[in-house]
Design an enzyme around this catalytic site. Sequence first.
Site, PDB file in Angstrom:
ATOM      1  N   THR A  84       0.740  -1.130  -0.001  1.00 42.61           N
ATOM      2  CA  THR A  84       0.065   0.146   0.042  1.00 42.61           C
ATOM      3  C   THR A  84       0.925   1.279  -0.054  1.00 42.61           C
ATOM      4  O   THR A  84       0.313   2.401   0.175  1.00 42.61           O
ATOM      5  CB  THR A  84      -0.896  -0.120   1.129  1.00 42.61           C
ATOM      6  OG1 THR A  84      -0.092  -0.216   2.434  1.00 42.61           O
ATOM      7  CG2 THR A  84      -1.822  -1.080   1.241  1.00 42.61           C
ATOM      8  N   GLU A  85       2.177   1.279  -0.185  1.00 39.99           N
ATOM      9  CA  GLU A  85       3.141   2.328  -0.161  1.00 39.99           C
ATOM     10  C   GLU A  85       2.702   3.419  -1.295  1.00 39.99           C
ATOM     11  O   GLU A  85       2.692   4.580  -0.652  1.00 39.99           O
ATOM     12  CB  GLU A  85       4.472   1.821  -0.336  1.00 39.99           C
ATOM     13  CG  GLU A  85       5.036   1.127   0.591  1.00 39.99           C
ATOM     14  CD  GLU A  85       4.821  -0.338   0.464  1.00 39.99           C
ATOM     15  OE1 GLU A  85       5.738  -1.399   1.247  1.00 39.99           O
ATOM     16  OE2 GLU A  85       3.922  -0.847  -0.356  1.00 39.99           O
TER      17      GLU A  85
END
Length: 257
Positions: A133-134
């Site tokens: 999810t960066e």
Amino acid sequence: MSVVLTEISDRIGIITLNRPEKRNALGPDLIAGLHSAFEAMSANEEVKVIVLRSTGKAFCAGADLAYLQQLQDFSYEENLADSRRLMELFRLIYCLPKVVIAEIQGHALAGGCGLATVCDFAFAVPEALFGYTEVRIGFVPSLVSVFLTEQIGYAKTQELLLSGEFISSAKAAELGLITKVEAAEFLRESVQEFATKLVTQNSAFSMSKTKTLLRQLNENERNKSLDLAAETNANARAHEDCKKGIAAFLSKTSPDW
């Protein structure tokens, strides 16, 4: 209380992430503790197979964002050194000459999903979510990209890393990210049974040499890629998008992209 717990039983070494109040986020103490624990298990002749598990509801929520926010005021060299510590942990687990099985009882996100990726086998409950999810917080999933590409291929890696979407355990198994989905009440038993089978039915020498051979196949290219990934990680921390994204996450607001 230690953030990493270890025990040995019937030739199975167990390493437990023990930071449940922070969803086992990868802060410096946890990273250092895991590194030491894996090195010790690797050197211990009593240990034939290693199980990695966690306490609390989450397997690992990824990087400790409060700590990353502090690092934004540090120099590039300090950030690069910090990035390399996580890189070395991932590489240690991935190349360890002993089989590592992840027992995933909850969500494995961002760096936590990376932790699952570098294990040789992974068993997860149906409720667990996975995802890199960066990109949602202005960061770059650089380190995990190296291992994930090697594990599931370029196209699927690109899909996961650029979308930042959560995927179910079933989808993760379909992609080859994890080995098996197991009901929560049977997860520990299933992992124990599988680990015991490896201990009793397989040669330690053969498993070690086979894993080492597989890791040597792309070793030079992987190491070059990891160096580039660590540099990308360190640079990304200083970018305004990363600063804005982490601040928004910590204040429980949505960044305006």
